[in-house]
Design a protein around this motif. Structure first.
Motif, PDB file in Angstrom:
ATOM      1  N   ARG A  39     -16.916 -18.207  16.518  1.00 20.19           N
ATOM      2  CA  ARG A  39     -16.170 -19.020  17.347  1.00 20.19           C
ATOM      3  C   ARG A  39     -16.669 -20.491  16.901  1.00 20.19           C
ATOM      4  NH1 ARG A  39     -16.391 -18.126  23.548  1.00 20.19           N
ATOM      5  NH2 ARG A  39     -14.328 -16.813  23.013  1.00 20.19           N
ATOM      6  N   ALA A  40     -15.739 -21.477  16.992  1.00 17.98           N
ATOM      7  CA  ALA A  40     -16.301 -22.978  16.603  1.00 17.98           C
ATOM      8  C   ALA A  40     -17.408 -23.467  17.048  1.00 17.98           C
ATOM      9  CB  ALA A  40     -14.784 -23.740  16.911  1.00 17.98           C
ATOM     10  N   ALA A  41     -17.713 -23.314  18.314  1.00 20.40           N
ATOM     11  CA  ALA A  41     -19.021 -23.750  19.119  1.00 20.40           C
ATOM     12  C   ALA A  41     -20.284 -23.054  18.564  1.00 20.40           C
ATOM     13  CB  ALA A  41     -18.980 -23.446  20.535  1.00 20.40           C
ATOM     14  N   PHE A  42     -20.118 -22.079  17.753  1.00 21.07           N
ATOM     15  CA  PHE A  42     -21.317 -21.251  17.544  1.00 21.07           C
ATOM     16  C   PHE A  42     -21.107 -21.116  15.783  1.00 21.07           C
ATOM     17  CE2 PHE A  42     -20.261 -19.073  21.558  1.00 21.07           C
ATOM     18  CZ  PHE A  42     -21.211 -19.761  22.268  1.00 21.07           C
ATOM     19  N   ARG A  43     -20.307 -21.966  15.147  1.00 17.79           N
ATOM     20  CA  ARG A  43     -20.125 -21.744  13.712  1.00 17.79           C
ATOM     21  C   ARG A  43     -21.647 -21.973  12.786  1.00 17.79           C
ATOM     22  NH1 ARG A  43     -17.298 -26.767  14.075  1.00 17.79           N
ATOM     23  NH2 ARG A  43     -15.322 -25.390  13.970  1.00 17.79           N
ATOM     24  N   ASP A  44     -22.446 -22.657  13.511  1.00 12.62           N
ATOM     25  CA  ASP A  44     -23.825 -22.866  12.814  1.00 12.62           C
ATOM     26  C   ASP A  44     -24.707 -21.637  12.914  1.00 12.62           C
ATOM     27  OD1 ASP A  44     -24.091 -23.630  15.112  1.00 12.62           O
ATOM     28  OD2 ASP A  44     -25.433 -25.086  14.988  1.00 12.62           O
ATOM     29  N   GLN A  45     -24.190 -20.538  13.690  1.00 11.12           N
ATOM     30  CA  GLN A  45     -25.154 -19.444  14.049  1.00 11.12           C
ATOM     31  C   GLN A  45     -24.874 -18.104  13.264  1.00 11.12           C
ATOM     32  OE1 GLN A  45     -25.482 -18.566  18.243  1.00 11.12           O
ATOM     33  NE2 GLN A  45     -25.264 -20.777  18.734  1.00 11.12           N
ATOM     34  N   THR A  46     -26.011 -17.315  13.078  1.00 10.65           N
ATOM     35  CA  THR A  46     -25.645 -16.057  12.342  1.00 10.65           C
ATOM     36  C   THR A  46     -25.485 -15.057  13.672  1.00 10.65           C
ATOM     37  OG1 THR A  46     -27.081 -16.695  10.649  1.00 10.65           O
ATOM     38  CG2 THR A  46     -27.036 -14.371  10.781  1.00 10.65           C
ATOM     39  N   TYR A  47     -24.106 -14.393  13.722  1.00  9.46           N
ATOM     40  CA  TYR A  47     -24.202 -13.527  14.638  1.00  9.46           C
ATOM     41  C   TYR A  47     -24.719 -12.200  14.478  1.00  9.46           C
ATOM     42  CZ  TYR A  47     -20.112 -15.795  17.034  1.00  9.46           C
ATOM     43  OH  TYR A  47     -19.336 -16.652  17.867  1.00  9.46           O
ATOM     44  N   TRP A  48     -25.556 -11.390  15.509  1.00 10.09           N
ATOM     45  CA  TRP A  48     -25.581 -10.214  15.374  1.00 10.09           C
ATOM     46  C   TRP A  48     -24.912  -9.438  14.476  1.00 10.09           C
ATOM     47  CZ3 TRP A  48     -30.108  -7.448  15.703  1.00 10.09           C
ATOM     48  CH2 TRP A  48     -30.085  -6.075  16.175  1.00 10.09           C
ATOM     49  N   GLY A  49     -23.743  -8.976  15.352  1.00 14.99           N
ATOM     50  CA  GLY A  49     -22.385  -8.297  14.498  1.00 14.99           C
ATOM     51  C   GLY A  49     -22.778  -7.034  14.563  1.00 14.99           C
ATOM     52  N   ARG A  50     -23.628  -6.199  15.343  1.00 14.57           N
ATOM     53  CA  ARG A  50     -23.692  -4.674  15.084  1.00 14.57           C
ATOM     54  C   ARG A  50     -23.653  -4.351  16.692  1.00 14.57           C
ATOM     55  NH1 ARG A  50     -29.605  -5.164  12.608  1.00 14.57           N
ATOM     56  NH2 ARG A  50     -29.615  -3.116  12.656  1.00 14.57           N
ATOM     57  N   PRO A  51     -23.851  -3.225  16.806  1.00 14.18           N
ATOM     58  CA  PRO A  51     -23.936  -2.490  18.467  1.00 14.18           C
ATOM     59  C   PRO A  51     -25.086  -2.993  18.960  1.00 14.18           C
ATOM     60  CG  PRO A  51     -23.707  -0.550  16.677  1.00 14.18           C
ATOM     61  CD  PRO A  51     -24.041  -1.779  15.985  1.00 14.18           C
ATOM     62  N   VAL A  52     -25.061  -3.245  20.338  1.00 20.27           N
ATOM     63  CA  VAL A  52     -25.983  -3.939  21.136  1.00 20.27           C
ATOM     64  C   VAL A  52     -26.794  -2.897  21.979  1.00 20.27           C
ATOM     65  CG1 VAL A  52     -26.410  -5.657  22.916  1.00 20.27           C
ATOM     66  CG2 VAL A  52     -24.575  -5.976  21.233  1.00 20.27           C
ATOM     67  N   PRO A  53     -27.902  -2.961  21.887  1.00 18.98           N
ATOM     68  CA  PRO A  53     -28.969  -1.795  22.578  1.00 18.98           C
ATOM     69  C   PRO A  53     -28.975  -2.311  23.847  1.00 18.98           C
ATOM     70  CG  PRO A  53     -29.963  -2.592  20.561  1.00 18.98           C
ATOM     71  CD  PRO A  53     -28.907  -3.318  20.831  1.00 18.98           C
ATOM     72  N   GLY A  54     -29.646  -1.273  24.908  1.00 20.55           N
ATOM     73  CA  GLY A  54     -30.039  -1.794  26.043  1.00 20.55           C
ATOM     74  C   GLY A  54     -30.998  -2.752  26.219  1.00 20.55           C
ATOM     75  N   PHE A  55     -31.380  -3.092  27.406  1.00 12.64           N
ATOM     76  CA  PHE A  55     -32.315  -4.287  27.471  1.00 12.64           C
ATOM     77  C   PHE A  55     -33.193  -4.017  28.873  1.00 12.64           C
ATOM     78  CE2 PHE A  55     -33.213  -8.651  29.514  1.00 12.64           C
ATOM     79  CZ  PHE A  55     -34.503  -8.686  28.536  1.00 12.64           C
ATOM     80  N   GLY A  56     -34.113  -4.219  29.152  1.00 11.35           N
ATOM     81  CA  GLY A  56     -34.971  -3.977  30.160  1.00 11.35           C
ATOM     82  C   GLY A  56     -36.216  -3.170  30.070  1.00 11.35           C
ATOM     83  N   VAL A  57     -36.752  -2.457  31.053  1.00 11.58           N
ATOM     84  CA  VAL A  57     -38.084  -1.855  31.316  1.00 11.58           C
ATOM     85  C   VAL A  57     -37.935  -0.474  31.161  1.00 11.58           C
ATOM     86  CG1 VAL A  57     -39.204  -3.855  32.485  1.00 11.58           C
ATOM     87  CG2 VAL A  57     -38.028  -1.829  33.926  1.00 11.58           C
ATOM     88  N   ALA A  58     -38.890   0.118  30.902  1.00  6.89           N
ATOM     89  CA  ALA A  58     -38.739   1.572  30.282  1.00  6.89           C
ATOM     90  C   ALA A  58     -38.888   2.445  31.526  1.00  6.89           C
ATOM     91  CB  ALA A  58     -39.946   2.181  29.461  1.00  6.89           C
ATOM     92  N   ASP A  59     -39.481   1.811  32.856  1.00  6.69           N
ATOM     93  CA  ASP A  59     -39.742   2.593  33.821  1.00  6.69           C
ATOM     94  C   ASP A  59     -38.646   1.982  35.200  1.00  6.69           C
ATOM     95  OD1 ASP A  59     -40.960   0.240  34.021  1.00  6.69           O
ATOM     96  OD2 ASP A  59     -42.586   0.857  35.186  1.00  6.69           O
ATOM     97  N   ALA A  60     -37.632   1.622  34.391  1.00  5.74           N
ATOM     98  CA  ALA A  60     -36.764   1.323  35.430  1.00  5.74           C
ATOM     99  C   ALA A  60     -36.317   2.046  36.613  1.00  5.74           C
ATOM    100  CB  ALA A  60     -35.493   0.651  34.608  1.00  5.74           C
ATOM    101  N   ARG A  61     -36.142   1.677  37.817  1.00  2.00           N
ATOM    102  CA  ARG A  61     -35.717   2.292  38.806  1.00  2.00           C
ATOM    103  C   ARG A  61     -34.268   1.874  39.091  1.00  2.00           C
ATOM    104  NH1 ARG A  61     -40.305   1.581  43.780  1.00  2.00           N
ATOM    105  NH2 ARG A  61     -42.176   2.052  42.540  1.00  2.00           N
ATOM    106  N   ILE A  62     -33.860   0.779  38.812  1.00  2.00           N
ATOM    107  CA  ILE A  62     -32.400   0.450  38.740  1.00  2.00           C
ATOM    108  C   ILE A  62     -31.883   0.191  37.536  1.00  2.00           C
ATOM    109  CG2 ILE A  62     -31.033  -1.508  39.629  1.00  2.00           C
ATOM    110  CD1 ILE A  62     -33.209  -2.262  41.630  1.00  2.00           C
ATOM    111  N   GLY A  63     -30.599   0.907  37.103  1.00  2.00           N
ATOM    112  CA  GLY A  63     -29.730   0.908  36.127  1.00  2.00           C
ATOM    113  C   GLY A  63     -28.622   0.062  36.185  1.00  2.00           C
ATOM    114  N   ILE A  64     -28.300  -0.760  35.386  1.00  2.45           N
ATOM    115  CA  ILE A  64     -26.803  -1.752  35.331  1.00  2.45           C
ATOM    116  C   ILE A  64     -26.077  -1.191  34.310  1.00  2.45           C
ATOM    117  CG2 ILE A  64     -26.020  -3.645  35.587  1.00  2.45           C
ATOM    118  CD1 ILE A  64     -28.667  -5.014  36.561  1.00  2.45           C
ATOM    119  N   LEU A  65     -24.903  -0.661  34.441  1.00  2.00           N
ATOM    120  CA  LEU A  65     -24.039  -0.061  33.548  1.00  2.00           C
ATOM    121  C   LEU A  65     -22.715  -0.703  33.376  1.00  2.00           C
ATOM    122  CD1 LEU A  65     -23.112   2.200  31.695  1.00  2.00           C
ATOM    123  CD2 LEU A  65     -22.532   3.633  33.518  1.00  2.00           C
ATOM    124  N   GLY A  66     -22.896  -1.422  32.364  1.00  2.00           N
ATOM    125  CA  GLY A  66     -21.565  -2.409  31.971  1.00  2.00           C
ATOM    126  C   GLY A  66     -20.488  -1.679  31.083  1.00  2.00           C
TER     127      GLY A  66
END
Length: 237
Positions: A39-66
């Motif tokens: 995107r033009a606003a991010f043209r100077d950035q290097t994109y990840w461009g890969r699958p995105v892993p989950g994020f958060g703690v390993a002992d989570a009591r709450i999961g958020i599924l998007g």
């Protein structure tokens, strides 16, 4: 891919395997095209461009599924719900709920940390028009199942952001917990609640997309109510 998911011994191992997935040709082509053209606003950035892993703690009591990463959000930054308007809304709500140490999520190295919470998606690659196909959801399902299995000892409630995530949970319930989904399956709705005896509770929440937040279909107060309920069900103070 199924074998790689099953072999993952912890979340670090799983996250590395997720980021190296090439199982869905349409999604691979799209995520790489977006990363190349930018995107033009991010043209100077290097994109990840890969699958995105989950994020958060390993002992989570709450999961958020998007649903899936955003083309210029998670697909750019490499962290789920990071660098886009949906993430702005979600992490502000998590911060108000005491589940995040800061209200913003702009980059993978911005110091954000979650408490008692892990976020993951039904589909790990950014899809064209934010619409993964059922076949892509099913192909990606082993990643979700393994992630849930790894946090199963502590997981008490899952918040499904949108109908797609709500539908993706039922096969996970069966495969990870050995629990037959209810028939008929409960309809998705904001504030919908299902509880079983041997599995996490499931809460429905409208997705934090601009289509919902800009129109007032989903308000900050509505999000606050969902996360307050999730904390109550999970036993989080």
């Amino acid at each position: 891919m199924v074998a790689r998911a099953v072999r993952a011994t912890d979340l670090v191992d799983l996250d590395g395997a997720v980021a190296d997935c090439f199982a869905c040709p349409r999604l691979v082509a799209w995520r790489e095209e977006v990363a190349r053209t930018r995107r033009a606003a991010f043209r100077d950035q290097t994109y990840w461009g890969r699958p995105v892993p989950g994020f958060g703690v390993a002992d989570a009591r709450i999961g958020i599924l998007g649903l899936a990463p955003a083309a210029h959000g998670g697909n750019r930054t490499g962290r789920i719900f990071t660098g886009d308007r949906s993430g702005d809304v979600l992490f502000a709500a998590l911060h108000r709920a005491g589940l995040a140490n800061q209200p913003t999520s702009v980059a993978a190295d911005d110091g954000l940390a979650l408490r008692d919470t892990r976020i993951f998606a039904a589909v790990r690659c950014a899809p064209p028009d934010n619409r993964p196909t059922p076949a892509e959801r099913d192909t990606c399902a082993p990643w979700l199942r393994r992630e849930v299995a790894l946090i199963r000892p502590t997981l008490r409630v899952v918040v499904a952001l949108g109908a797609f995530a709500w539908a993706a949970w039922w096969p996970t319930l069966r495969e990870v917990y050995g629990v037959r989904p209810p028939s008929p399956r409960p309809a998705f709705g904001h504030g919908a609640h299902w509880s079983g005896t041997a599995a996490p509770a499931l809460l429905g929440c409208y997705h934090v997309s601009q289509q919902n937040t800009f129109t007032g279909r989903l308000t900050p107060g509505m999000l606050d109510d969902v996360f307050a309920r999730a904390k109550q069900l999970a036993g989080v103070d």
